[in-house]
Design an enzyme around this catalytic site. Structure first.
Site, PDB file in Angstrom:
ATOM      1  N   TRP A 171       5.793 -70.077 -36.683  1.00 15.28           N
ATOM      2  CA  TRP A 171       5.166 -70.512 -35.371  1.00 15.28           C
ATOM      3  C   TRP A 171       3.741 -70.137 -35.411  1.00 15.28           C
ATOM      4  CZ3 TRP A 171       5.074 -67.963 -30.494  1.00 15.28           C
ATOM      5  CH2 TRP A 171       4.173 -68.737 -29.323  1.00 15.28           C
ATOM      6  N   ASP A 252      12.681 -63.266 -32.858  1.00 15.68           N
ATOM      7  CA  ASP A 252      12.056 -64.084 -32.013  1.00 15.68           C
ATOM      8  C   ASP A 252      13.107 -65.213 -31.731  1.00 15.68           C
ATOM      9  OD1 ASP A 252      10.614 -65.836 -30.425  1.00 15.68           O
ATOM     10  OD2 ASP A 252       9.137 -66.203 -31.851  1.00 15.68           O
ATOM     11  N   LYS A 288      12.664 -73.467 -23.624  1.00 21.99           N
ATOM     12  CA  LYS A 288      13.298 -74.569 -24.226  1.00 21.99           C
ATOM     13  C   LYS A 288      14.782 -74.826 -23.490  1.00 21.99           C
ATOM     14  CE  LYS A 288      10.919 -73.056 -26.835  1.00 21.99           C
ATOM     15  NZ  LYS A 288       9.576 -72.353 -26.879  1.00 21.99           N
TER      16      LYS A 288
HETATM   17  N1  PLA Z   1       8.612 -68.365 -30.462  1.00 21.52           N
HETATM   18  C1  PLA Z   1       8.740 -69.611 -30.929  1.00 21.52           C
HETATM   19  C2  PLA Z   1       9.408 -69.716 -32.577  1.00 21.52           C
HETATM   20  C3  PLA Z   1       8.335 -70.754 -30.291  1.00 21.52           C
HETATM   21  O1  PLA Z   1       8.465 -72.001 -31.156  1.00 21.52           O
HETATM   22  C4  PLA Z   1       7.779 -70.818 -29.237  1.00 21.52           C
HETATM   23  C5  PLA Z   1       7.158 -72.062 -28.653  1.00 21.52           C
HETATM   24  C6  PLA Z   1       7.537 -69.521 -28.643  1.00 21.52           C
HETATM   25  C7  PLA Z   1       8.143 -68.446 -29.247  1.00 21.52           C
HETATM   26  C8  PLA Z   1       6.881 -69.343 -27.171  1.00 21.52           C
HETATM   27  O2  PLA Z   1       7.440 -70.090 -26.282  1.00 21.52           O
HETATM   28  P1  PLA Z   1       7.266 -69.753 -24.587  1.00 21.52           P
HETATM   29  O3  PLA Z   1       6.088 -68.849 -24.673  1.00 21.52           O
HETATM   30  O4  PLA Z   1       6.837 -71.041 -23.797  1.00 21.52           O
HETATM   31  O5  PLA Z   1       8.235 -69.120 -24.415  1.00 21.52           O
HETATM   32  N2  PLA Z   1       6.823 -72.993 -29.441  1.00 21.52           N
HETATM   33  C9  PLA Z   1       6.445 -74.084 -29.049  1.00 21.52           C
HETATM   34  C10 PLA Z   1       5.319 -74.323 -27.867  1.00 21.52           C
HETATM   35  C11 PLA Z   1       7.600 -75.107 -28.376  1.00 21.52           C
HETATM   36  C12 PLA Z   1       4.154 -73.496 -28.330  1.00 21.52           C
HETATM   37  O6  PLA Z   1       3.596 -73.732 -29.323  1.00 21.52           O
HETATM   38  O7  PLA Z   1       3.784 -72.594 -27.388  1.00 21.52           O
HETATM   39  C13 PLA Z   1       6.069 -75.211 -30.075  1.00 21.52           C
HETATM   40  O8  PLA Z   1       5.616 -76.453 -29.950  1.00 21.52           O
HETATM   41  O9  PLA Z   1       6.174 -74.524 -31.359  1.00 21.52           O
END
Ligand code: PLA
Length: 443
Positions: A171, A252, A288
């Site tokens: 991510w 995570d 989510k």
């Molecule tokens: N960890 C991972 C692996 C994630 O994909 C995301 C969110 C988070 C943590 C953090 O989400 P939160 O802070 O809202 O709890 N990833 C998303 C959104 C869904 C983003 O990038 O913020 C994504 O589209 O990858």
């Protein structure tokens, strides 16, 4: 010609006094202030930041007026009508909260007690001895991101120089989080483009090669962006090497329930490590699985070898949180506590989650079927079906991903990831056309 500063020297003190009087006079007429304000900013050295690779995609999507536009960038669940979805259990929990007339005073720094209890139980299982032994330090965080950030600050403060190993790819925000917390990181191999699967041997050897006592960041389930998770046997082998090297696993868990539709099954990786008696960190998010994206609700959990260590870790997490944001918001915490703490709402939540996970699985299947029906080349697209969770890692490169957006108005991240949670059955054919065109006509 002399530089402007030399004229000041030449004018001497008397000249300067006259200049000040003249400037004051012009200021009183309102002329000089305007000129200064327009020409020079105190923030001149600040350059324009690039848009965020994920959240910036939504901004670009909003600006597009094409009728077929599709936002597959951010991982946010949409209904078949592509509308945002508020879970029924969330509405019920909110109604309960209104009826009870709950107050809005500050929470303690560590968050709502009922939430912290519920979240640890959801993670480890309510009857896990670790909870009874009080070996877990749980602090409510600002969703997954804020919880990861707290943990990063803890690492920076108490493990100076320790490295965090993150998967390649991961991510996008993981790197930002550790960079901003000044925690050094490096990558371990994870994704094998040749097999579009897990590079298990590469992963194991990179974890083995890391300096003893490193933090190994693992996606608890539904790896983002690849959608590829280790098998239970592979998780055991990963735990072996982490234990051997005295590393600290750092999970995570942003998609509990979204990989398989089952909360317990999706926590099995974390539980497997915990059952070995290992100390570990786990960041949780309810963005989510409960659709609480904007409520910013999650937690950081640190499982320690003793209750005493857990109490000390918790006290320091609180100390880090206090000057950062003082204490966390209450609304999302109450929703989670109400849903998890009430047997009827809890089982309703599980049904709704299965429904969401089921809809994603069905568009995944439909997308695969549509691509296979259109593509006569014999290319094996089965990796789309093997991937799990919200995303599909299409294997499209940057230029191909650009084509998806520029020509087809399909918004996605430039690493080739699409969020199937933003896809409807009705748009699968269109998306299949876009993917095939981008794959074969752009290199
Ligand atoms: N960890 C991972 C692996 C994630 O994909 C995301 C969110 C988070 C943590 C953090 O989400 P939160 O802070 O809202 O709890 N990833 C998303 C959104 C869904 C983003 O990038 O913020 C994504 O589209 O990858």
């Amino acid at each position: 010609m002399l530089p402007p500063s030399s004229y000041f020297y030449m004018m001497g003190n008397f000249g300067l006094q006259i200049l000040v009087i003249v400037i004051s006079f012009l200021q009183s007429l309102g002329r000089i202030t305007m000129a200064v304000a327009v020409d020079v900013s105190q923030f001149e050295s600040i350059t324009m930041a690039p848009p965020d690779p994920i959240l910036g995609v939504s901004e670009a999507f909003r600006a597009d007026t094409h009728e077929m536009k599709l936002n597959l960038g951010v991982g946010a669940y949409r209904t078949e009508e592509l509308q945002p979805y508020v879970l029924g259990v969330v509405k019920k929990a909110e109604n309960l909260m209104l009826e009870r007339g709950e107050f809005k005073e500050y929470l303690p720094i560590e968050g709502l007690a009922a939430f912290n209890k519920a979240t640890a139980e959801l993670l480890l299982g309510a009857d896990n001895p670790i909870i009874k032994q009080q070996r877990i330090a749980t602090v409510q965080g600002l969703s997954g991101t804020g919880s990861l950030r707290l943990a990063a600050a803890l690492i920076e403060r108490y493990f100076p120089g320790a490295k965090v190993l993150i998967s390649s790819p991961t991510w996008g925000n993981h790197k930002n989080i550790f960079n901003d917390a000044r925690v050094p990181w490096s990558e371990y191999r994870y994704y094998d483009p040749k097999t579009v699967g897990l590079d298990f041997d590469g992963m194991i050897s990179d974890i083995k090669a890391a300096p003893e006592g490193s933090f190994i960041l693992l996606h608890g389930c539904a790896h983002n962006p690849t959608g590829i998770d280790p098998t239970p046997e592979q998780w055991e082998a990963i735990a072996d090497v982490i234990q051997e090297k005295n590393h600290i696993p750092f999970f995570d868990v942003a998609y509990q329930g979204f990989a398989s539709g089952s909360l317990d099954a999706d926590a099995s990786s974390v539980r497997l490590f915990a059952a070995r008696g290992m100390e570990l960190l786990v960041a949780q998010s309810y963005s989510k699985n409960l659709g609480l994206y904007a409520e910013r609700i999650g937690a950081i959990n640190v499982v320690c070898s003793s209750a005493d260590a857990a109490a000390r870790v918790k006290s320091q997490l609180k100390r880090i949180a206090r000057p950062m944001y003082s204490n966390p918001p209450v609304h999302g915490a109450r929703i989670v506590a109400n849903v998890v703490g009430d047997p009827a709402l809890f089982s309703e939540w599980k049904e709704e989650m299965e429904l969401m996970a089921g809809r994603i699985k069905s568009v995944r299947q439909k997308l695969y079927d549509s691509i296979c029906a259109k593509d006569k080349s014999g290319k094996d697209w089965s990796y789309i079906l093997k991937q799990i969770g919200m995303f599909s890692f299409t294997g499209l490169n940057r230029a191909q991903s650009d084509n998806m957006t520029d020509k087809w108005h399909v918004y996605m991240t430039k690493d080739g990831r699409i969020s199937l949670a933003g896809l409807s059955a009705a748009k699968c054919e269109y998306l299949a056309d876009a993917i095939i065109d981008s794959f074969y006509n752009v290199s």
